[in-house]
Design an enzyme around this catalytic site. Sequence first.
Site: not given
Length: 152
Positions: A146, A30, A61, A113, A148
């Site tokens: 997204n 971690q 945290c 994408h 091309d």
Amino acid sequence: MAMCTNLLQGQASEWALLRRHSSEDLFGVQICGAYPDTVARTVELIEQECTIDFIDINMGCPIDIVVNKGAGSALLTKPMRMKVRTAYFEGKNRIDSLIADIGSWGASAVTIHGRSRQQRYIKLADWDYIYQCARKAPITLPVVGNGDVFHF
């Protein structure tokens, strides 16, 4: 939990946290960092230096010294956007089955994408599939298509 900046600085005490014991069949580490480039460099370094099964990025945290550096639960105050591909393998699209969950994970937007990882850039983006995913997305989750873009 190991701090990314401490690992990048080579602190032995921080690297000791990433030692795998021979009895551990499954081992993950971690890490905690405030900046994407720092986290990315740390992940690359850990993959080179350690034998691990997974890396967990701590965004929970609550310790002041961590939060005051912009890491841990401080990351929850920043907009989180995700970018995904349609799938890993061609013909096995799966984002449409995850899109509703992505909103509940805390993402403020998702960019899809329109190709799988396997397709890389050799086929045209699947705009119909992107549209299908956008229709399944929660109303509060913007979806950006997204792919091309060959020149500008």
